[in-house]
Write an enzyme that holds these catalytic residues in place. Structure first.
Site: not given
Ligand SMILES: Cc1cc2nc3c(=O)[nH]c(=O)nc-3n(C[C@H](O)[C@H](O)[C@H](O)COP(=O)(O)OP(=O)(O)OC[C@H]3O[C@@H](n4cnc5c(N)ncnc54)[C@H](O)[C@@H]3O)c2cc1C
Length: 471
Positions: A275, A278, A306, A341, A359, A382
């Site tokens: 993750e 990503w 839209w 997420n 979006w 997004w």
């Molecule tokens: C519409 C949308 C908008 C989002 N906007 C952001 C944002 O502005 N900033 C952001 O950091 N993440 C964003 N995310 C990704 C993700 O939702 C968050 O990184 C995550 O929820 C953060 O929680 P966590 O640290 O507990 O994640 P964990 O599940 O513990 O993951 C660990 C780390 O991996 C990275 N990560 C995990 N999933 C993703 C992902 N899908 N995309 C990118 N990085 C990821 C993050 O840095 C996260 O802290 C977005 C996802 C969606 C669907």
């Protein structure tokens, strides 16, 4: 005597900070500096909760530096103007910073570099916020990846060949003496109310603590729990990574060490490490395609029409669409600056597919409210949800907010936590409160019919694709 300045930006830590380490190896005397750029603070672009978290991280960084005998220099203004002046004021010749990825950051840094070099100074620039830049992860033909899975495979191959291990910061050179500093502002100076959103503690120590806590508790079950918003199953490290309070290399290496120490944790932690990739992937997408901040990654959807629906947008922003899982997420976002997420995906799908709202409007709203708001990841998330992005959710796979709620919040605990009006609706029935024997009067009925809107969206996306193919 070689004098240097390290310009802190989104790398608010001392340990494993690439450009900082490079500077202190060369400078005999130095100062760390943070420039409070009026374009980046206290406005919609910076977001209130994010500005508060940033200032907290900054204050803690200042204290960590002080403990090592070095004051953090703070200046207000545009870095292009402030930094060259500061170099001349302090007699410093070296300026170090970690590379930016946004078009704004790249242009600003290029302007700083030009002026510094014109005046005979030297810039030390390093890649730091990701492990590998986009030029380092390429397909066999040498092009950038547009799909995550093969990107991930190549990323891991490179890492296993040559991991980039965290670097410990040694003794620091003494500071350049007698340089006046502005103070770190109080968030209230930007009209930011401290009580409005409950934020996590900022700073490097809190980030490390959070990582260790995650690795010793939820990480082993991450593969099973990460989609469950009713559980505390994810790391909550995103805001720390956003501001560089912890390095990405540190997270990866600590994750690998935790697996080596207890192989039973492998399924969970390996999924978590994927993750993190990503984040690397979306950063390289932005690096390669700065236009995605304004445009669809997939231009075949440029013809999409839209809806102009201010009422629908307002209901979505305020968490009163009548779809509980969407509303719970939006309220969690407004109250904490963070959203789970899975719920981000559901809320984004609802805006773009059920309300058929562009979006970019949702992206802007999230960016304003998220503490972890990051241009690359937010845009990537997004565009993925809207089916206009890389490796997209195919447009015909549209999230059903009721089914998603029942699946990922099976007892309804997450929804009840964020929507007090639904406190008395038991179990999973909370996902369809209108079916309750006594529907709660204070909670609105659905603003749209999901089944109807799904058909509209399918038609709209299919027409746009046709138009794109014929143009
Ligand atoms: C519409 C949308 C908008 C989002 N906007 C952001 C944002 O502005 N900033 C952001 O950091 N993440 C964003 N995310 C990704 C993700 O939702 C968050 O990184 C995550 O929820 C953060 O929680 P966590 O640290 O507990 O994640 P964990 O599940 O513990 O993951 C660990 C780390 O991996 C990275 N990560 C995990 N999933 C993703 C992902 N899908 N995309 C990118 N990085 C990821 C993050 O840095 C996260 O802290 C977005 C996802 C969606 C669907």
């Amino acid at each position: 005597m070689t004098r240097g300045l390290h310009w802190f930006r989104n790398d608010l830590r001392l340990q494993d900070n690439s450009a900082l380490t490079a500077l202190v190896e060369r400078a005999e005397t130095w100062l760390p500096v943070f420039v409070l750029d009026p374009r980046m603070l206290g406005n919609e672009r910076s977001g209130g909760p994010r500005t508060r978290f940033l200032l907290d991280c900054l204050a803690r960084l200042g204290r960590d530096l002080e403990k090592r005998g070095v004051p953090l220099l703070v200046r207000h203004g545009r870095p292009e103007q402030v930094l060259p002046r500061l170099l001349s004021e302090t007699g410093a010749r070296l300026l170090s910073f970690n590379r930016a990825v946004t078009p704004f950051g790249c242009q600003r840094d290029a302007a700083v570099r030009r002026t510094v070099e014109k005046d005979g100074g030297e810039v030390i620039e390093r890649l730091d916020h990701v492990v590998f830049g986009s030029s380092e992860i390429r397909t066999q033909k040498g092009s950038a990846y547009s799909v995550y899975s093969p990107y991930r495979k190549t990323w891991w191959r490179r890492w296993l060949e040559a991991p980039r291990l965290p670097v410990r910061l040694g003794a620091l050179p003494p500071p350049i003496p007698d340089v006046a500093s502005d103070r770190i502002p109080d968030p209230r100076e930007f009209g930011l109310d401290a009580g409005a959103v409950a934020l996590p503690t900022g700073g490097e120590a809190a980030a490390h603590q959070r990582l260790e806590q995650f690795l010793t508790t939820a990480a082993g079950r991450y593969h099973e729990d990460r989609d469950r918003p009713d559980r505390d199953g994810t790391s909550r490290l995103s805001a720390y990574l956003r501001f560089g309070a912890i390095s990405i290399r540190e997270c990866i290496v600590r994750g690998e060490e935790a697996i080596a120490a207890d192989p039973a944790l492998e399924s969970g932690i390996a999924k978590w490490l994927d993750e993190l990739l990503w984040r690397e992937f979306y950063s390289s997408i932005l690096e390669e395609n700065p236009r995605v901040l304004r445009e669809n990654y997939r231009s075949e959807y440029d013809a999409l029409v839209w809806n102009d629906d201010p009422d629908g947008f307002e209901a979505w922003c305020e968490g009163r669409t009548g779809y509980p899982i969407v509303d719970a997420g939006m309220r969690q976002l407004r109250e904490t600056g963070w959203m789970h997420n899975r719920v981000r995906m559901i809320a984004a799908s609802f805006l773009t597919k059920d309300l058929l709202i562009d979006w970019r409007e949702g992206e802007r709203f999230f960016f304003e409210h998220l503490v972890d708001g990051d241009p690359a990841s937010n845009n990537g998330g997004w565009q993925w949800a809207a089916s206009t992005g890389t490796d997209p959710q195919p447009y015909f796979r549209i999230f059903n907010p009721i089914a998603q709620g029942r699946r990922w919040d099976p007892n309804g605990d997450y929804v009840r936590r964020w929507i007090p009006e639904l406190q008395n609706v038991p179990g999973a029935q909370v996902h369809t409160p209108w079916e309750a024997q006594q529907p709660p009067a204070a909670y609105p009925p659905p603003i749209v019919d999901h089944a109807e809107r799904r058909e509209d969206a399918l038609e709209r996306f299919s027409e746009a694709r046709q138009a794109g193919a014929n143009s």
